[in-house]
Design an enzyme around this catalytic site. Structure first.
Site, PDB file in Angstrom:
ATOM      1  CB  CYS A  54      -0.894   0.058   1.226  1.00 34.11           C
ATOM      2  SG  CYS A  54      -1.946  -1.350   1.496  1.00 34.11           S
TER       3      CYS A  54
ATOM      4  CD  GLU B 259      -9.559   3.637  -9.697  1.00 34.89           C
ATOM      5  OE1 GLU B 259     -10.389   4.512 -10.005  1.00 34.89           O
ATOM      6  OE2 GLU B 259      -9.562   2.493 -10.155  1.00 34.89           O
TER       7      GLU B 259
ATOM      8  CG  ASP C 298      22.532 -15.530  -4.849  1.00 34.56           C
ATOM      9  OD1 ASP C 298      22.531 -15.608  -6.089  1.00 34.56           O
ATOM     10  OD2 ASP C 298      21.659 -14.932  -4.192  1.00 34.56           O
TER      11      ASP C 298
ATOM     12  CB  SER D  96      22.566 -23.075   8.513  1.00 36.08           C
ATOM     13  OG  SER D  96      22.216 -24.150   7.665  1.00 36.08           O
TER      14      SER D  96
ATOM     15  CG  MET E 267      21.136 -26.749   9.747  1.00 42.60           C
ATOM     16  SD  MET E 267      21.717 -27.368  11.325  1.00 42.60           S
ATOM     17  CE  MET E 267      22.697 -26.021  11.893  1.00 42.60           C
TER      18      MET E 267
ATOM     19  CB  ALA F 248      -9.338  -4.751  -1.607  1.00 41.97           C
TER      20      ALA F 248
ATOM     21  CB  SER G 198     -10.635   7.301  -7.457  1.00 38.68           C
ATOM     22  OG  SER G 198      -9.528   6.676  -7.988  1.00 38.68           O
ATOM     23  CB  VAL G 199     -15.994   7.254  -6.210  1.00 39.84           C
ATOM     24  CG1 VAL G 199     -15.703   7.867  -7.556  1.00 39.84           C
ATOM     25  CG2 VAL G 199     -16.360   5.793  -6.355  1.00 39.84           C
TER      26      VAL G 199
HETATM   27  C1  FAD Z   1      12.145 -16.511   0.990  1.00 41.20           C
HETATM   28  C2  FAD Z   1      13.449 -17.106   0.606  1.00 41.20           C
HETATM   29  C3  FAD Z   1      14.326 -16.367  -0.162  1.00 41.20           C
HETATM   30  C4  FAD Z   1      15.550 -16.910  -0.548  1.00 41.20           C
HETATM   31  N1  FAD Z   1      16.374 -16.159  -1.312  1.00 41.20           N
HETATM   32  C5  FAD Z   1      17.571 -16.671  -1.696  1.00 41.20           C
HETATM   33  C6  FAD Z   1      18.458 -15.918  -2.493  1.00 41.20           C
HETATM   34  O1  FAD Z   1      18.187 -14.772  -2.867  1.00 41.20           O
HETATM   35  N2  FAD Z   1      19.625 -16.493  -2.865  1.00 41.20           N
HETATM   36  C7  FAD Z   1      19.966 -17.764  -2.487  1.00 41.20           C
HETATM   37  O2  FAD Z   1      21.020 -18.223  -2.826  1.00 41.20           O
HETATM   38  N3  FAD Z   1      19.152 -18.486  -1.719  1.00 41.20           N
HETATM   39  C8  FAD Z   1      17.963 -17.981  -1.319  1.00 41.20           C
HETATM   40  N4  FAD Z   1      17.123 -18.739  -0.545  1.00 41.20           N
HETATM   41  C9  FAD Z   1      17.524 -20.108  -0.208  1.00 41.20           C
HETATM   42  C10 FAD Z   1      18.258 -20.149   1.114  1.00 41.20           C
HETATM   43  O3  FAD Z   1      19.529 -19.594   0.974  1.00 41.20           O
HETATM   44  C11 FAD Z   1      18.362 -21.582   1.557  1.00 41.20           C
HETATM   45  O4  FAD Z   1      17.068 -22.056   1.741  1.00 41.20           O
HETATM   46  C12 FAD Z   1      19.078 -21.707   2.869  1.00 41.20           C
HETATM   47  O5  FAD Z   1      20.365 -21.247   2.791  1.00 41.20           O
HETATM   48  C13 FAD Z   1      19.043 -23.130   3.388  1.00 41.20           C
HETATM   49  O6  FAD Z   1      19.551 -23.136   4.695  1.00 41.20           O
HETATM   50  P1  FAD Z   1      18.749 -23.760   5.921  1.00 41.20           P
HETATM   51  O7  FAD Z   1      19.636 -23.764   7.093  1.00 41.20           O
HETATM   52  O8  FAD Z   1      17.467 -23.064   6.124  1.00 41.20           O
HETATM   53  O9  FAD Z   1      18.490 -25.221   5.381  1.00 41.20           O
HETATM   54  P2  FAD Z   1      17.469 -26.298   5.881  1.00 41.20           P
HETATM   55  O10 FAD Z   1      16.160 -26.096   5.201  1.00 41.20           O
HETATM   56  O11 FAD Z   1      17.442 -26.346   7.351  1.00 41.20           O
HETATM   57  O12 FAD Z   1      18.178 -27.613   5.312  1.00 41.20           O
HETATM   58  C14 FAD Z   1      18.373 -27.766   3.940  1.00 41.20           C
HETATM   59  C15 FAD Z   1      19.043 -29.096   3.577  1.00 41.20           C
HETATM   60  O13 FAD Z   1      20.381 -29.091   4.003  1.00 41.20           O
HETATM   61  C16 FAD Z   1      20.686 -30.237   4.736  1.00 41.20           C
HETATM   62  N5  FAD Z   1      21.650 -29.851   5.786  1.00 41.20           N
HETATM   63  C17 FAD Z   1      21.592 -28.703   6.495  1.00 41.20           C
HETATM   64  N6  FAD Z   1      22.676 -28.642   7.317  1.00 41.20           N
HETATM   65  C18 FAD Z   1      23.372 -29.777   7.126  1.00 41.20           C
HETATM   66  C19 FAD Z   1      24.568 -30.281   7.692  1.00 41.20           C
HETATM   67  N7  FAD Z   1      25.248 -29.594   8.602  1.00 41.20           N
HETATM   68  N8  FAD Z   1      25.002 -31.471   7.276  1.00 41.20           N
HETATM   69  C20 FAD Z   1      24.331 -32.184   6.345  1.00 41.20           C
HETATM   70  N9  FAD Z   1      23.198 -31.751   5.781  1.00 41.20           N
HETATM   71  C21 FAD Z   1      22.727 -30.565   6.157  1.00 41.20           C
HETATM   72  C22 FAD Z   1      19.400 -30.741   5.277  1.00 41.20           C
HETATM   73  O14 FAD Z   1      19.440 -32.129   5.438  1.00 41.20           O
HETATM   74  C23 FAD Z   1      18.410 -30.303   4.213  1.00 41.20           C
HETATM   75  O15 FAD Z   1      18.315 -31.302   3.241  1.00 41.20           O
HETATM   76  C24 FAD Z   1      15.894 -18.215  -0.148  1.00 41.20           C
HETATM   77  C25 FAD Z   1      15.028 -18.964   0.649  1.00 41.20           C
HETATM   78  C26 FAD Z   1      13.804 -18.419   1.023  1.00 41.20           C
HETATM   79  C27 FAD Z   1      12.868 -19.214   1.857  1.00 41.20           C
HETATM   80  S1  FES Z   2      -0.101  -0.969   4.686  1.00 41.09           S
HETATM   81 FE1  FES Z   2       1.467  -2.259   4.009  1.00 41.09          FE
HETATM   82  S2  FES Z   2       0.385  -3.819   2.976  1.00 41.09           S
HETATM   83 FE2  FES Z   2      -1.149  -2.397   3.436  1.00 41.09          FE
END
Ligand code: FAD
Ligand code: FES
Ligand code: FES
Length: 1306
Positions: free
Chosen positions: A151, A1238, A367, A354, A266, A806, A1057-1058
């Protein structure tokens, strides 16, 4: 292993003990449903919107420190919270106790409109302030990078947050050190004007100070627990899932040995979305907690070792430190990683995710992996059987069994070598949006030369986004070893890499040619980058690059956000307490910010409530052969499945002119149509059962998805519309030139933050039924529900407390869903709730109509357009919905601010096999206006004139006539235009842009200004202010409640807008009735208070309730004669935008926007400016970022914030200046104000044309002078591909028809 008896954590200082915890439960539903803390909102459920942001605090007994971080509650399994303290919006302040300064400031600075995103915003800032009480502006925008708002346009939110920064007032953006606010360029008012002109919408003096000592303390019990409790593995067992939390490395290895297939969760940011969106299920989850061996960093002489358990935020911090402490040449890999970490996801995700999870999940668009893969990194693995090291290379990334982790192994840490003296590393990425968006393509590149030379000794290049996982160009690199670093090598390298990293035309994700171009463009950037460093290191030997080409290496313009606002003060004759004209905060602003504002799904569960989940069609055009409900019906908790059979006789409702079916059982005409509805005891049960309904389809022909296909099959809704003025055919005979062209404009998703929500409660008496629903049109909901239940409308009460956004999307489809929900509720005599998930919402509801505009313009050498013949085709989807109105409005507004003396425009709504498109802010005008402006831009190019000159020459002049022969006085239009040209210092900046462009080959700037005329009246309430003004009562005495058909039985839709006009004038009417009744009482006691008068009214039996009504403006339009008076008045404005583009990647940055609007007499300048900015940013999204993708079978791919990008905080103009024209009188409107909701959308196209200008500059420099055809949205893909160069020419091109593309442009 010990089976834990209970899960223990704290929420807002209160201990929570869960004895029978279900490991499948996420924190968000737990907070909302179990603890009834509904301030934390659901916006997407997949980590992409930030509406669910909470603060998680933990105590680390080893370092004896408490840490706080913002996180997305929708992705936090509650089992992971053992020993943590959760703070939600309710925990930081409320109107009942005291509000927190963050809550106060965001509300008072007008940072809330619908308020749905506000708690998430507040929590992100609150957490930042807990860690940094005086943050920098960079920390601030970083903290908000994961929070979306649909918004406000973010400016007021930034303004609120800036009040916590040390340097709040100054923009800090000028090179010469002079604050923007002090510069002449802004035309600050002359002294005598100072009393009249206002530059602020809030006063900082009244803000509560931030007092860190007032914050909730970390629960001592949790500290003691962490210090004293023996480290034991905790196990939580649910119905289907077991959660194991080892707290020592040995226990972790043991668990992984026992359950090798169990994921190691993690941050849950990869596993969580997979389970939710792809239905992956894990019966056992291992989630290590506080294991030191996974959470360390060690920087030795040669390398940095990072624990796999470190969060990406921690990694970012550590890299920052390492870079400070090591010599530059050792840190090149760390710098590259850090650069990517700044844009990777939002801060909440970085706090949760992580390093180990990131590496091991091996996402195709990771990345970090492409960088780590080129950096000779090693993974340290451990299992019960012992240690092992594997290289992080292509084989590992491909999951090749010989190079992968064994199921029982854990990744302990990653070893990243320091870079060497003659070694260079870089990372590149390009996404749809600059931040918090997965890359379309990313890359890691490394070269090593050996001492003093430029001969390649080692080379590694890898890419993300171009295959199922990170891809390394190994063979190409091998072949390049031994070559000198020169142009010849680059040329060979590009060809080798394109040969090796191949993408088929049908590759998932589409944009294939763009991806191929990025592959070589990144390589070129790397080549230049290295060349530049080599030159610096050895100026004699290395050739270096021309100044002009250095622009390839510079980052896009950046700077701190800075804004100015200008509006005129109200007439000092008004009473001081009179709120009309004052920037009064939203009456619910504080409640939005404290989370106390109740939205539909925040309402408590009604006794015996059921949940409804829809089954939707998966085919775009098919006969339904059979529907098998048996398995779904047999599942626990399932109560019923409503099908067309139940609705016999009431299964259709006439929306506008064409009846629309509620449920389908014979034939479906788009994906996402409602087939049946499962009703179950719980949400989970209803959703699980809905997946088990088996529908067998038989595809039908033809399948029509695109406008072109509709034209080919003559598939249109009736009638066609036409507007004609003057004599077009004759005019074509006398013009100097004629041009013909076309433009395609993509659709847009509403992306209101609150998804479609409803709760229907049968009252159990006289068949009365209460419908609580998030809608703009309660009366319509009442009608459709009454018709479906065969009840008189007076038995149906429709209540709307508030709507979480909306924009036109909560009317007709909402009605259909409410009718089915009401049917279920009525049938079972039990309350039924239906809340759509984001993905369902996007799939079912449709959005803005895609348009194809064709034009033929006849014009003179001086740019005057004398004849215009246009055709508008809109993609209406499978049913009529509001498509006819949309094309009508498009026609009536298509001429925008211009007088075309001879005009013919015809419009059709195409019937296609897509979900029906519907109203969306602007209603056809944003598309029709863009077609006209594109035509004008092309005329200018043909005449060799500046577009703004051709715009001016064709603009309405003072008193004139529209094509439908309504009189128009364009004085204020011209004034807006002139003021915008002045305010933006257009000619000065145009010269500066030209200079910049002549000095920079790979970066270009563009500047454009567009006028706006937006008619209003065919029919943001400041109702509180109206009441206060009319009754002369302080605004603090006024309380507004939600609307309902019980109190206001005959309301019109709030849209177009009304709203202010209709509701405001109705409120005024009611107040005047009241005053008239009370006149005798007031005149008897003129010094009395409202309390005295109310008492006297009671004593004298005078009613104190009154309703008011305003039936809307008189309007008429005859499509037969093409004449009428369809509008009451016109809103005028102008906007000027400046952008910078990167010709090699297609990235763009909005540097500055100036907007001037004529709002008549603003009732509330804060609200008006908020509407202008919010709409502008939505428009900017429409024209430059937001892109819907459909499969060739008509399935919508873009079903959440991770695929569909709306503007985020990184997209707003670095400088934004808004100015309202001095008040002007307008006869019939409320206090001479104008409805603004609008119009501002269209001004977003100033960005489109600024990019157009920049692309044009690039093309001209490359000798491309032909007409430039650019469709909307102007995404990085379109920008890059339009800036043709040797790289776009080098890539392989697939012959159309030789492959099935991943998506079709609709
Ligand atoms: C909204 C959103 C935006 C994102 N944007 C980006 C982005 O712009 N660029 C990008 O690169 N990524 C992006 N991601 C991805 C994100 O970087 C990865 O999801 C994240 O780094 C995974 O880490 P985690 O700890 O949450 O993994 P988890 O979901 O906890 O685990 C993932 C997997 O890793 C395994 N694992 C974890 N730790 C270990 C370990 N120590 N040993 C063995 N296996 C292990 C697990 O078994 C599982 O299979 C995005 C994710 C979301 C949800
Ligand atoms: S005020 Fe941020 S979504 Fe509506
Ligand atoms: S609901 Fe959690 S991020 Fe959107």
């Amino acid at each position: 292993m010990d089976r834990a008896v209970e899960l223990l954590f704290y929420v807002n200082g209160r201990k929570v003990i869960e004895k029978n915890v279900d490991p499948e439960t996420m924190l968000l539903p737990y907070l909302r449903k179990k603890l009834r803390l509904t301030g934390t909102k659901y916006g997407c459920g997949t980590g992409g919107c930030g509406a669910c942001t909470v603060m998680i605090s933990r105590y680390n007994p080893t370092i004896k420190r408490i840490s706080h971080h913002a996180a997305n509650a929708c992705l936090i399994p509650i089992c992971s919270l053992y020993g943590a303290a959760v703070t939600t919006i309710e925990g930081i302040g409320s109107t009942k106790t005291r509000i927190h300064p963050v809550q106060e400031r965001i509300a008072k600075c007008h940072g809330t409109q619908c308020g749905f995103c506000t708690p998430g915003m507040v929590m992100s800032i609150y957490t930042l302030l807990r860690n940094h009480p005086e943050p920098s502006l960079e920390q601030l925008t970083d903290a908000l990078g994961g929070n979306l708002c649909r918004c406000t346009g973010y400016r007021p939110i930034i303004d609120a947050c800036k009040t916590f920064c040390k340097t709040s007032g100054c923009c800090q953006s000028r090179e010469n050190g002079v604050c923007y606010l002090d510069q002449e360029i802004n035309e600050l008012p002359e002294l005598e004007e100072v009393n009249k002109i206002s530059l602020k919408l809030f006063s900082e003096e009244e803000f509560l100070p931030l007092d860190p000592t007032q914050e909730l303390i970390f629960p001592p019990e949790l500290m003691i627990m962490a210090e004293k409790q023996p480290q034991r593995t905790r196990i939580f067992g649910g119905d289907r899932m077991t959660w194991i939390s080892p707290t020592t490395l040995t226990a972790l290895l043991e668990a992984k040995f026992k359950y090798p297939q169990a994921p190691v969760v993690m941050g849950n940011t990869s596993v969580g979305p997979e389970m939710k969106l792809k239905g992956v299920f894990h019966p056992v989850i291992i989630s290590p907690d506080g294991i030191e061996e996974l959470n360390f960093a060690n920087c030795s002489h040669n390398e940095l070792t990072l624990g796999a358990g470190l969060s990406l935020t921690q990694v970012k911090y550590i890299l920052g430190e390492v870079i400070q402490n090591l010599p530059e040449e050792k840190t090149r890999m760390y710098r590259a990683l850090l650069k990517h970490l700044r844009t990777l996801a939002g801060s909440q995700i970085r706090n949760m995710a992580s390093l180990g999870g990131h590496i091991v999940s091996r996402h195709l668009d990771s990345d970090l992996n492409p960088l780590l893969a080129v950096g000779n990194c090693t993974l340290n693995l451990l299992s019960k059987k012992g240690k092992r090291q594997v290289p992080l290379n292509e084989e590992f990334l491909r999951r090749s069994p010989s190079a992968d982790l064994k199921p029982e192994e854990i990744l302990i840490s990653v070893k990243i070598p320091h870079s060497r003296k003659w070694e260079f590393v870089s990372g590149f990425r390009q996404a749809q949006r600059q931040q918090n968006a997965l890359a379309v393509v990313n890359s890691g590149m490394r070269v090593f030369f050996g001492e003093g030379g430029d001969i390649i000794r080692e080379l590694s290049i890898s890419y993300g986004g171009v295959g199922p996982t990170t891809v390394c160009a190994k063979n190409s690199c091998r072949k390049l070893i031994g070559r000198p670093w020169n142009e010849e090598m680059l040329d060979v390298a590009c060809r080798l890499v394109l040969d090796e990293v191949t993408l088929p035309g049908s590759a998932p994700g589409g944009r294939v040619e763009f991806k191929r171009t990025l592959i070589v463009s990144f390589l070129f950037k790397f080549y230049l980058e290295v060349l530049q460093i080599l030159k610096r290191m050895d100026p004699v030997r290395s050739p270096g690059l021309a100044d002009k080409y250095e622009s390839a290496l510079e980052d896009l313009h950046s700077g701190h956000h800075c804004s100015t606002l200008k509006y005129e003060n109200v007439d000092s004759k008004n009473l001081p307490q009179d709120p009309i004209g004052q920037p009064i905060m939203h009456l619910s602003g504080i409640k939005h910010a404290t989370g106390e504002a109740i939205y539909c799904d925040d309402m408590p569960t009604v006794d015996q409530e059921l949940f409804l989940s829809f089954v939707t069609s998966s085919r775009a055009h098919a006969k339904i052969v059979s529907i098998d409900l048996s398995e779904a019906l047999s599942l626990p908790g399932v109560v019923d499945i409503v099908t067309e059979e139940h609705l016999r006789g009431v299964n259709s409702f006439c929306i506008l002119s064409e009846p629309e079916k509620l449920l389908r059982t014979e034939e479906v005409s788009c994906v996402g149509q409602l087939v049946c509805a499962v009703i179950a005891e719980s949400e989970v049960q209803a959703k699980q059962a809905a997946k088990r309904v088996k529908v067998v389809y038989q595809d039908l022909q033809p399948l029509i998805l695109t406008i072109e296909e509709a034209i080919q099959h003559n598939s249109f809704f009736e009638p066609e519309r036409k507007l004609e003025y003057g004599n077009v055919d004759e005019a074509f005979k006398v013009v100097d030139h004629i041009l013909e062209g076309e433009i395609h404009i993509g659709g847009q998703e509403h992306f209101y933050m609150e998804t479609q929500s409803m709760l229907v409660v049968p009252k159990g008496e006289d068949q009365e039924i209460d419908v609580y629903v998030s809608t703009q049109f309660p009366k319509y909901i009442q009608d459709i529900v009454a018709s479906t239940l065969k009840l008189p409308a007076n038995k149906v009460m429709c209540h709307v407390k508030r709507v979480g956004g909306a924009f036109g999307g909560k009317t007709y489809k909402t009605g259909i869903m409410a009718a089915i929900t009401a049917f279920a509720a009525n049938k079972h005599g039990r309350a039924v709730r239906c809340i759509l998930e984001r993905g369902e919402d996007m799939l079912i509801t449709g959005g803005r109509h895609p348009y194809l505009g064709k034009y033929k313009a006849g014009f003179m050498n001086d740019g005057r357009i004398l004849a215009l013949d246009m055709q508008h085709y809109s993609n209406g989807g499978a049913s009529l919905d509001e498509s006819l109105l949309v094309i009508e409005m498009g026609l009536l507004k298509m001429e925008n601010a211009y007088k075309f003396p001879n005009l013919r425009c015809r419009a059709w709504a195409c019937r296609t096999n897509l979900p029906s498109n519907t109203a969306l802010r602007g209603f056809g005008f944003p598309q029709a206006g863009l077609i006209t402006e594109s035509c004008i831009t092309e005329v200018a190019a043909r005449c060799g004139l500046a577009p703004e000159k051709v715009r001016m020459i064709n603009m309405y002049k003072e008193i004139d006539q529209t094509p439908y022969k309504q009189e128009i006085n364009a004085k204020n239009l011209i004034q807006c235009w002139k003021e915008c040209m002045d305010m933006s210092s257009y000619s000065l900046r145009k010269a500066a842009v030209e200079k910049f462009n002549s000095e920079n080959y790979w970066k270009k700037k563009g500047l454009a200004v567009v006028p706006l005329k937006f008619p209003v009246g065919l029919g943001s309430v400041a109702a509180g202010q109206v009441v206060s003004h009319e009754l002369r009562m302080p605004i603090s005495n006024i309380h507004l409640r939600g609307t309902s058909t019980e109190t206001v039985p005959n309301t019109n839709i709030s849209g177009g807008s009304v709203v202010a006009d209709l509701n405001g004038l109705a409120v005024k009417d009611a107040c005047q009735t009241l005053l008239k009744r009370l006149e005798p009482i007031i005149s008897k006691n003129p010094q009395g208070t409202w309390k005295d008068w109310a008492q006297a009214a009671f004593d004298e039996s005078i009613s104190l309730s009154a309703t008011g009504y305003f039936r809307g403006y008189e309007s008429n339009m005859s499509w037969e004669t093409g004449e009428g008076h369809p509008f009451e008045y016109f809103v005028y404005g102008a906007a000027c935008s400046e952008v910078e583009i990167d010709c090699l990647t297609g990235a763009h940055k909005n540097i500055r926007t100036d907007v001037v609007m004529d709002v008549g007499c603003s009732i509330n300048p804060a609200l008006d400016i908020g509407q202008i900015e919010g709409a502008f940013i939505q428009g900017m999204g429409l024209y430059t970022i937001e892109e819907l993708h459909y499969s060739p079978q008509g399935v919508l791919y873009t079903r959440g914030p991770n695929q569909y990008k709306i503007p985020a905080i990184c997209d707003i103009p670095t400088e934004l200046h808004i100015s309202l024209l001095p008040p002007s009188q307008s006869s019939n409107t409320l206090y001479s104000s104008k409805g603004l909701g609008e119009s501002g959308i269209f001004l977003g196209c100033s960005m489109f044309f600024a990019i157009h200008d920049a692309v044009n500059a690039a093309r001209q420099e490359r000798g491309l002078f032909g007409p430039l055809k650019l469709n909307s949205p102007l995404t990085p893909e379109k920008i890059r591909m339009a800036c043709e160069d040797k790289f776009t020419k080098m890539i392989p091109k697939d012959k159309p028809g030789s492959y099935v593309p991943w998506n079709v442009p609709i």
